[in-house]
Design an enzyme around this catalytic site. Structure first.
Site, short mmCIF file in Angstrom:
data_model
loop_
_atom_site.label_atom_id
_atom_site.label_comp_id
_atom_site.label_asym_id
_atom_site.label_seq_id
_atom_site.Cartn_x
_atom_site.Cartn_y
_atom_site.Cartn_z
N PRO A 2 0.84 -1.22 0.00
CA PRO A 2 0.00 0.00 0.00
C PRO A 2 0.87 1.26 0.00
O PRO A 2 1.85 1.33 0.73
CB PRO A 2 -0.78 -0.11 1.31
CG PRO A 2 -0.69 -1.53 1.73
CD PRO A 2 0.58 -2.07 1.15
N GLU A 3 0.50 2.20 -0.84
CA GLU A 3 1.20 3.48 -0.91
C GLU A 3 0.24 4.57 -0.45
O GLU A 3 -0.83 4.25 0.05
CB GLU A 3 1.71 3.71 -2.35
CG GLU A 3 2.57 2.55 -2.85
CD GLU A 3 3.10 2.73 -4.27
OE1 GLU A 3 3.30 3.87 -4.69
OE2 GLU A 3 3.31 1.71 -4.95
N ARG A 110 1.87 -11.57 5.85
CA ARG A 110 3.34 -11.63 5.90
C ARG A 110 3.93 -11.01 7.17
O ARG A 110 5.13 -11.06 7.38
CB ARG A 110 3.93 -11.01 4.64
CG ARG A 110 3.57 -11.87 3.42
CD ARG A 110 4.24 -11.43 2.16
NE ARG A 110 5.68 -11.56 2.21
CZ ARG A 110 6.51 -11.19 1.24
NH1 ARG A 110 6.00 -10.65 0.15
NH2 ARG A 110 7.79 -11.35 1.36
N ARG A 153 22.48 14.75 -6.40
CA ARG A 153 22.24 13.32 -6.16
C ARG A 153 22.40 12.54 -7.47
O ARG A 153 21.80 12.86 -8.47
CB ARG A 153 20.84 13.09 -5.59
CG ARG A 153 20.66 13.86 -4.33
CD ARG A 153 19.66 13.26 -3.37
NE ARG A 153 19.85 13.94 -2.09
CZ ARG A 153 20.61 13.48 -1.11
NH1 ARG A 153 21.20 12.30 -1.22
NH2 ARG A 153 20.77 14.17 -0.01
#
Ligand SMILES: [Zn+2]
Length: 280
Positions: A2-3, A110, A153
């Protein structure tokens, strides 16, 4: 996993059912959920308190209880929060009993989902300060902000988007969808984008998340709404998990790559592959 749109979907469903109710009992049947805290200590801290607000930061759900006690939950890979599920629903780890007789159960095959405590607003803010960056739907996600965060970055831009300490709530699905919409290749170095591409990405991250939210999130594995219904955004993916399909924009075959260890889907015509850096 889930995001942001999936967690926010659950929050919106549960907030009206939970806010104002008293959390009468918390039954933790799997102590790993709240490690390193002792289940008894968590229970004592939250039981009998009113749920003032159900909040969200990034992919975390926050139960704001009376006197600024915060119970902070994360669903991780397979966690679901089910409101009055049928008897015998498997993989239960935690049960929340409300004073109106209803129950919420945290089921998680899980067992990676977590529950943590913060006592006081300062402790809550400190918890998130070290873990989460910009909240993308709160208006703070701009091209300039992304450019500043990405400056210097060299990690792939996809890995940069997945780093919760930069932008909170974006995971594998929404990173692929946002990069495709912005026509940016996921292997581009995060700090190497043009100004217009940071602007585009700020917009498309919000667009992808908003589209996901409108569809009630995406169900790939176990994600379900609090009433057990599945999200439908997986039917609207433009590139994610569409390896071999034609690109919806140009018809080129969508490819699957691995970026930062994650399956990554791309149209290499719409999202040109970065040129190899010249040896310095
Ligand atoms: Zn294309």
């Amino acid at each position: 996993m889930p995001e942001l749109p999936e967690v926010e979907t659950i929050r919106r469903q549960l907030a009206p059912l939970l806010e104002g109710r008293v959390l009468e009992r918390l039954e933790i049947s799997d102590p790993r959920w709240c490690l390193p805290l002792d289940p008894g200590a968590v229970r004592d801290a939250v039981e009998g308190r009113r749920i003032e607000r159900l909040d969200r930061r990034g992919k975390y759900l926050i139960w704001e209880l009376t006197d600024e006690v915060f119970l902070i939950g994360h669903l991780r890979m397979t966690g679901t929060l089910l409101y009055d599920p049928p008897a015998g629903t498997p993989y239960e780890r935690v049960r929340f009993a409300l004073d109106d007789g209803h129950e919420l159960r945290f089921c998680d095959p899980r067992r990676f989902g977590t529950g943590e405590l913060a006592i006081g607003g300062e402790a809550r803010d400190a918890f998130f300060a070290t873990r989460l960056g910009i909240e993308p739907l709160d208006g703070a996600l701009t091209g300039a902000a992304l450019r500043e965060l990405a400056r210097g970055r060299r990690a792939p831009v996809k890995a940069f988007l997945l780093d919760q300490r930069r932008v909170a709530g974006v995971g594998n699905i929404y990173a692929d969808e946002a990069l495709f919409r912005a026509q940016v290749h996921p292997l581009r170095e995060a700090g190497s984008l043009k100004r217009a591409q940071y602007e585009a990405l700020a917009v498309t991250v919000r667009e992808a998340l908003t589209a996901g939210l409108a569809a009630g999130g995406a169900t790939i594995d176990d994600f379900r709404h609090a009433d057990g219904v599945y999200g439908s955004f997986q039917h609207e993916f433009l590139v994610h998990r569409r390896e071999g399909d034609p690109c919806p924009v140009c018809g080129t075959t969508i490819r699957k790559l691995v970026v930062g260890g994650r399956g990554t889907y791309v149209c290499e015509r719409c999202q040109p592959r970065p040129r190899r850096r010249r040896a310095a």
